[in-house]
Design a protein around this motif. Structure first.
Motif, PDB file in Angstrom:
ATOM      1  N   LYS A 108     105.556 145.803  43.157  1.00 36.98           N
ATOM      2  CA  LYS A 108     104.309 146.885  42.350  1.00 36.98           C
ATOM      3  C   LYS A 108     105.000 148.149  44.115  1.00 36.98           C
ATOM      4  O   LYS A 108     105.149 149.317  44.245  1.00 36.98           O
ATOM      5  CB  LYS A 108     103.431 146.992  42.941  1.00 36.98           C
ATOM      6  CG  LYS A 108     102.105 148.424  42.055  1.00 36.98           C
ATOM      7  CD  LYS A 108     101.212 148.042  42.330  1.00 36.98           C
ATOM      8  CE  LYS A 108     100.516 149.088  42.075  1.00 36.98           C
ATOM      9  NZ  LYS A 108      98.497 148.840  41.693  1.00 36.98           N
ATOM     10  N   PHE A 109     104.968 147.447  45.109  1.00 37.46           N
ATOM     11  CA  PHE A 109     105.061 147.960  46.603  1.00 37.46           C
ATOM     12  C   PHE A 109     106.230 148.478  46.591  1.00 37.46           C
ATOM     13  O   PHE A 109     106.136 149.529  47.111  1.00 37.46           O
ATOM     14  CB  PHE A 109     104.854 146.784  47.347  1.00 37.46           C
ATOM     15  CG  PHE A 109     104.134 147.986  49.208  1.00 37.46           C
ATOM     16  CD1 PHE A 109     103.242 148.704  49.507  1.00 37.46           C
ATOM     17  CD2 PHE A 109     105.462 148.187  50.513  1.00 37.46           C
ATOM     18  CE1 PHE A 109     102.784 149.064  50.975  1.00 37.46           C
ATOM     19  CE2 PHE A 109     105.337 148.648  50.748  1.00 37.46           C
ATOM     20  CZ  PHE A 109     103.986 149.136  51.626  1.00 37.46           C
ATOM     21  N   TYR A 110     106.902 148.383  46.682  1.00 38.46           N
ATOM     22  CA  TYR A 110     108.371 148.501  46.442  1.00 38.46           C
ATOM     23  C   TYR A 110     108.672 149.290  45.443  1.00 38.46           C
ATOM     24  O   TYR A 110     108.946 150.546  45.822  1.00 38.46           O
ATOM     25  CB  TYR A 110     109.099 147.049  45.667  1.00 38.46           C
ATOM     26  CG  TYR A 110     110.896 147.672  45.472  1.00 38.46           C
ATOM     27  CD1 TYR A 110     111.544 148.193  46.480  1.00 38.46           C
ATOM     28  CD2 TYR A 110     111.392 147.978  44.909  1.00 38.46           C
ATOM     29  CE1 TYR A 110     113.411 148.126  46.160  1.00 38.46           C
ATOM     30  CE2 TYR A 110     112.709 148.614  44.128  1.00 38.46           C
ATOM     31  CZ  TYR A 110     113.238 148.643  45.080  1.00 38.46           C
ATOM     32  OH  TYR A 110     114.681 149.320  44.842  1.00 38.46           O
ATOM     33  N   GLN A 111     108.407 149.320  44.119  1.00 33.65           N
ATOM     34  CA  GLN A 111     108.744 150.707  43.476  1.00 33.65           C
ATOM     35  C   GLN A 111     107.379 152.455  43.683  1.00 33.65           C
ATOM     36  O   GLN A 111     108.139 153.095  43.815  1.00 33.65           O
ATOM     37  CB  GLN A 111     107.420 150.128  42.245  1.00 33.65           C
ATOM     38  CG  GLN A 111     109.067 149.253  41.469  1.00 33.65           C
ATOM     39  CD  GLN A 111     108.151 148.614  39.798  1.00 33.65           C
ATOM     40  OE1 GLN A 111     107.058 148.898  39.764  1.00 33.65           O
ATOM     41  NE2 GLN A 111     109.228 148.058  39.246  1.00 33.65           N
ATOM     42  N   GLN A 112     107.107 151.921  44.620  1.00 26.54           N
ATOM     43  CA  GLN A 112     106.091 153.301  45.428  1.00 26.54           C
ATOM     44  C   GLN A 112     107.125 153.600  45.973  1.00 26.54           C
ATOM     45  O   GLN A 112     106.676 154.748  46.322  1.00 26.54           O
ATOM     46  CB  GLN A 112     104.484 152.346  45.495  1.00 26.54           C
ATOM     47  CG  GLN A 112     103.426 153.180  45.965  1.00 26.54           C
ATOM     48  CD  GLN A 112     102.625 152.962  46.209  1.00 26.54           C
ATOM     49  OE1 GLN A 112     102.203 151.762  46.383  1.00 26.54           O
ATOM     50  NE2 GLN A 112     100.922 154.198  46.752  1.00 26.54           N
ATOM     51  N   TYR A 113     107.136 152.773  47.269  1.00 24.61           N
ATOM     52  CA  TYR A 113     108.182 153.982  48.111  1.00 24.61           C
ATOM     53  C   TYR A 113     109.664 153.840  48.163  1.00 24.61           C
ATOM     54  O   TYR A 113     109.944 154.803  48.443  1.00 24.61           O
ATOM     55  CB  TYR A 113     107.734 153.402  49.281  1.00 24.61           C
ATOM     56  CG  TYR A 113     106.290 153.286  49.287  1.00 24.61           C
ATOM     57  CD1 TYR A 113     105.214 154.233  49.564  1.00 24.61           C
ATOM     58  CD2 TYR A 113     104.986 151.982  49.407  1.00 24.61           C
ATOM     59  CE1 TYR A 113     103.898 154.505  49.652  1.00 24.61           C
ATOM     60  CE2 TYR A 113     104.148 152.001  49.086  1.00 24.61           C
ATOM     61  CZ  TYR A 113     103.259 153.462  49.930  1.00 24.61           C
ATOM     62  OH  TYR A 113     101.859 153.693  50.231  1.00 24.61           O
ATOM     63  N   PHE A 114     110.118 152.648  47.100  1.00 26.04           N
ATOM     64  CA  PHE A 114     111.954 153.760  47.948  1.00 26.04           C
ATOM     65  C   PHE A 114     112.497 153.348  46.629  1.00 26.04           C
ATOM     66  O   PHE A 114     112.929 153.628  45.316  1.00 26.04           O
ATOM     67  CB  PHE A 114     112.485 151.243  47.725  1.00 26.04           C
ATOM     68  CG  PHE A 114     111.794 150.757  49.146  1.00 26.04           C
ATOM     69  CD1 PHE A 114     113.055 150.678  50.070  1.00 26.04           C
ATOM     70  CD2 PHE A 114     110.362 150.242  49.208  1.00 26.04           C
ATOM     71  CE1 PHE A 114     112.063 149.710  50.761  1.00 26.04           C
ATOM     72  CE2 PHE A 114     110.402 149.544  50.297  1.00 26.04           C
ATOM     73  CZ  PHE A 114     111.170 149.405  51.062  1.00 26.04           C
TER      74      PHE A 114
END
Length: 471
Positions: free
Chosen positions: A201-207
């Protein structure tokens, strides 16, 4: 045969040596363009060695992670690389890179995410392809997450082994607040709450490409490199709703006071004192940096007075340390023997107050400015360093010639400027003072500095939870 008498006669004192004027620094030639998906790209050719390196900066950071899951961003940055990709397992990825003496690395720090690669020129197509995979398709393997969490827990268990680390960590909490994203600490409990789904989720939020700046430097042809980037990254889908993350605001938590961490095994005190600082783009930063030169380093007032003349310190320093997009700190401090702790604090405060009371001498001003300006060339030691700086300025919204503007402002700084910024920005009467040392050995006691000395408990809460064996 060497005539030692003639050699001795010919030798000059270092103050008599004459040096040529430093050459003007010029930026190497580079190219900047933007892909259709919004990714900013910098290319800088350098054919000295058959090597190519690249780095991507992603607008994220651990300051954006939720407070109950501190450590999430660090784990995301670690497992993004160690966990392999959707096309290559971790072992396959490692083997492909090792066979080519190449590397691909990722990480997430306080204010940014990074992904980088290094390769021989002949292998750049393959290695860049693997780099693009890691950037776009990380698998976040569960077993690698568990391994990374175990490593973080090990770091937590050892975090009180080094008094310097204790002092820096606790001082940040005193200045920014223990719950601030700029000071909060990863704990066993926060690591235990992080799941693989949290990483994804953290990856999909910013990358996303429109949240990324890519820079490549080395032995390549720009036209061919453009084609390679197009082939590997142009179909990476942008996020049309992507906006710049709202960064956390900063305010000072403790308004002065003396604080103490008791470490009975120590024979010396580690001391930090200071308060909230400012931003790098302040028009007064060049003058404050010259002030740093007057105060700190070999030949600086603190070194000459506190260390050399009074013999109170093993090390001593004072620095206005701004940040790009949030307020940094002014920090003074050092290490001294336990029985000199109070005297050391008073001596450092006296030197800072003296900066506010009288102009620096022409010799001090010249020394500080020359030291700063002569070190300027080390910002451009190699093209990769220069490219990294250009990317960083774009990332934080600074002009590309920011460093040259700073250089001119330093050269124009006067003794009156140094006196003005010392009076305006330094607040020695409101210093937060932190001492990490042996309470019984500090004589006279810290109560000579303040009637109230607040103890800080650095006991590590909880214990590492036993982990299931991953087959």
């Amino acid at each position: 045969m060497l005539n030692l008498t003639e050699a001795a006669t010919a030798a000059k004192h270092y103050t008599e040596l004459q040096f040529p004027k430093l050459p003007d620094v010029k930026l190497p030639k580079y190219e900047r363009y933007v892909l259709n998906n919004g990714m900013v790209v910098y290319l800088m050719e350098n054919h000295e060695l058959p090597l190519v390196s690249g780095s991507a900066v992603i607008r994220t950071g651990d300051r954006l992670e939720p407070g109950e899951k501190v450590g999430l961003a660090q784990l995301t940055g670690t497992v993004m690389r160690s966990g392999g990709t959707l096309k290559h397992s971790p072992d396959e990825l490692n083997q492909l890179l090792e066979q080519r003496a190449a590397s691909v690395e990722t990480g997430i720090s306080e204010s940014s995410g990074t992904a980088g690669f290094e390769a021989l020129t002949e292998d750049v197509d393959t290695v860049f392809g693997l780099f693009a995979e890691v950037l776009r398709e990380p698998a976040f393997a569960q077993d690698k997450l568990e391994l990374a969490k175990t490593q973080v827990r090990g770091g937590i268990s050892r975090r009180n082994d080094d008094p310097d680390e204790i002092a820096n960590r606790e001082f940040q909490k005193l200045i920014y607040g223990k719950e601030s994203p700029y000071a909060r600490t990863v704990e066993y409990a926060t690591i235990d709450k992080v799941s693989r789904e949290d990483l994804v989720k953290f990856y999909q939020q910013y990358f996303y490409p429109n949240n990324t700046i890519l820079g490549i430097v080395g032995d390549f042809d720009s036209k061919k490199m453009r084609s390679l980037i197009q082939a590997k990254l142009s179909d990476w889908k942008a996020n049309p709703k992507m906006t710049k993350p709202q960064i956390p605001q900063v305010s000072q938590a403790k308004q002065g006071g003396v604080f103490f961490v008791n470490q009975s095994q120590l024979t010396q005190s580690n001391i930090l004192m200071g308060h909230l600082g400012g931003l790098l783009n302040s028009p007064d930063y060049p003058a404050l940096d010259v002030l740093n030169g007057v105060l700190t380093g070999f030949g600086g007032r603190l070194f000459n007075e506190v260390r050399s003349r009074q013999g109170l310190a093993y090390s001593v320093y004072g620095s206005w340390s701004p940040r790009y997009d949030y307020s940094g700190m002014f920090i003074a401090g050092g290490q001294t023997r336990s029985d000199a702790t109070v005297q050391f604090v008073k001596a450092v405060q006296a030197e800072i107050k003296r900066l506010q009371a009288e102009p620096v001498t022409p010799q001090e001003l010249a020394f500080a400015k020359e030291s700063t300006l002569n070190s300027f060339v080390f910002n451009f030691e190699d093209p990769a360093q220069t490219l990294s700086r250009l990317m960083r300025y774009e990332y934080y919204g600074y002009p590309s010639d920011f460093l040259f503007r700073y250089q001119k402002a330093v050269a124009a700084t006067t003794a009156a400027d140094v006196l003005r910024v010392a009076k305006q920005y330094l607040k020695p009467e409101n210093f937060v003072t932190l001492v990490v040392g042996n309470q019984t050995a500090i004589k006279p006691p810290l109560t000579q500095l303040s009637a109230e000395v607040t103890p800080i408990d650095v006991t590590i809460p909880g214990s590492p939870r036993p982990q299931a064996v991953v087959n």
